[in-house]
Design a protein around this motif. Structure first.
Motif, short mmCIF file in Angstrom:
data_model
loop_
_atom_site.label_atom_id
_atom_site.label_comp_id
_atom_site.label_asym_id
_atom_site.label_seq_id
_atom_site.Cartn_x
_atom_site.Cartn_y
_atom_site.Cartn_z
N VAL A 100 -22.65 65.28 -25.54
CA VAL A 100 -22.34 63.97 -26.12
C VAL A 100 -22.81 62.90 -25.16
O VAL A 100 -22.55 62.99 -23.94
CB VAL A 100 -20.82 63.82 -26.39
CG1 VAL A 100 -20.48 62.37 -26.73
CG2 VAL A 100 -20.39 64.72 -27.53
N LEU A 101 -23.52 61.90 -25.68
CA LEU A 101 -23.91 60.75 -24.88
C LEU A 101 -22.83 59.68 -25.05
O LEU A 101 -22.53 59.27 -26.17
CB LEU A 101 -25.26 60.21 -25.34
CG LEU A 101 -25.77 58.96 -24.62
CD1 LEU A 101 -26.03 59.26 -23.14
CD2 LEU A 101 -27.03 58.43 -25.29
N ALA A 102 -22.21 59.28 -23.95
CA ALA A 102 -21.09 58.34 -23.99
C ALA A 102 -21.46 57.04 -23.30
O ALA A 102 -22.15 57.04 -22.27
CB ALA A 102 -19.85 58.95 -23.32
N SER B 208 -21.42 51.85 -17.50
CA SER B 208 -22.08 53.11 -17.14
C SER B 208 -22.44 53.86 -18.42
O SER B 208 -21.94 53.56 -19.51
CB SER B 208 -21.18 53.99 -16.26
OG SER B 208 -20.00 54.36 -16.96
N VAL B 209 -23.32 54.85 -18.24
CA VAL B 209 -23.74 55.76 -19.30
C VAL B 209 -23.53 57.17 -18.79
O VAL B 209 -23.80 57.45 -17.61
CB VAL B 209 -25.21 55.52 -19.69
CG1 VAL B 209 -25.66 56.55 -20.71
CG2 VAL B 209 -25.40 54.11 -20.23
N ARG C 241 -14.93 48.11 -17.71
CA ARG C 241 -13.58 48.53 -17.35
C ARG C 241 -13.42 50.05 -17.32
O ARG C 241 -12.34 50.54 -17.06
CB ARG C 241 -12.57 47.93 -18.33
CG ARG C 241 -12.50 46.41 -18.31
CD ARG C 241 -11.43 45.93 -19.27
NE ARG C 241 -11.32 44.47 -19.27
CZ ARG C 241 -10.47 43.79 -20.02
NH1 ARG C 241 -9.64 44.46 -20.85
NH2 ARG C 241 -10.44 42.48 -19.98
N GLY C 242 -14.50 50.75 -17.64
CA GLY C 242 -14.44 52.21 -17.65
C GLY C 242 -13.96 52.79 -18.96
O GLY C 242 -13.71 54.01 -19.03
N ARG C 243 -13.83 51.99 -20.00
CA ARG C 243 -13.39 52.49 -21.30
C ARG C 243 -14.60 52.96 -22.12
O ARG C 243 -15.64 52.29 -22.13
CB ARG C 243 -12.64 51.41 -22.08
CG ARG C 243 -11.37 50.92 -21.41
CD ARG C 243 -10.73 49.81 -22.21
NE ARG C 243 -11.64 48.67 -22.36
CZ ARG C 243 -11.32 47.55 -23.00
NH1 ARG C 243 -10.11 47.42 -23.54
NH2 ARG C 243 -12.21 46.56 -23.10
#
Length: 208
Positions: free
Chosen positions: A158-160, A144-145, A165-167
């Motif tokens: 912040v773009l993450a 995901s983004v 695994r969701g990390r």
């Protein structure tokens, strides 16, 4: 707590933390089911997502500030030594030289890291160039983004990037030049690759 005012400071900090928790809880309860409004919806896509790889770096002003800080750190030691009342000699002098070289080395690395920092985004994924070897994040490997509000270290947004695994595997702060275009392009390419996108506001509420 007699004779020690530190207890009142601790109680004030605890009250502030509890108050923020209550505000966050009420905020999330009042939101619609769709979640908080995503500000990136209003950010225009000025660069077409046509498969071209676009690069984003720190603005020139940030680079010159970093260079200025390094220049001042280099001049600080001889200036302090020349104008100070106490001038170390012998072993103390060489310890001062070692400390000055170490501190200037750290500032130099920080300056070079700012100059080399670059984020490239294309249809295949993102490449994060930095002082060490670059990090590559193909969209096929991402889970995901997300756009995060209040990402810390003075950043408003912040773009993450998250793996399957969701990390969180990487983040990009809004101090980058063209940050809004970076977000909109990443969203477009992520949607095309089937990678979900979400937004989280400063109170921890997520879009659905």
């Amino acid at each position: 707590m007699q004779g020690d005012d530190a207890g009142f400071l601790l109680l004030a900090l605890m009250a502030m933390v509890i108050g923020l928790g209550v505000v966050a809880f009420v905020h999330r309860r009042r939101l619609p089911k769709a979640g908080p409004p995503d500000p990136s919806v209003l950010w225009p896509l000025t660069k077409p997502a046509d498969g071209t790889v676009y690069g984003f770096v720190y603005p020139r002003g940030v680079i010159w500030v970093a260079r200025g800080v390094f220049g001042m750190s280099v001049l600080a030691t001889p200036l302090i030594y020349g104008t100070g009342v106490y001038r170390p000699v012998g072993v103390d002098f060489w310890w001062m030289v070692v400390v000055a070289v170490a501190l200037n080395g750290v500032v130099l690395l920080w300056t070079v890291a700012c100059e080399r920092y670059r984020v490239e985004v294309g249809a295949e994924g993102l490449v994060h160039h930095r002082l060490r070897r670059p990090l590559r994040h193909p969209f096929a490997a991402l889970g995901s983004v997300a756009l995060l509000q209040g990402g810390g270290r003075g950043s408003m947004y912040v773009l993450a990037l998250y793996d399957k695994r969701g990390r969180c595997v990487d983040t990009f702060a809004d101090t980058l030049g063209g940050f809004t275009e970076l977000v909109t392009l990443t969203k477009e390419y992520a949607f095309a690759a089937g990678v979900p996108y979400r937004y989280r506001d400063k109170w921890g509420a997520w879009t659905r």
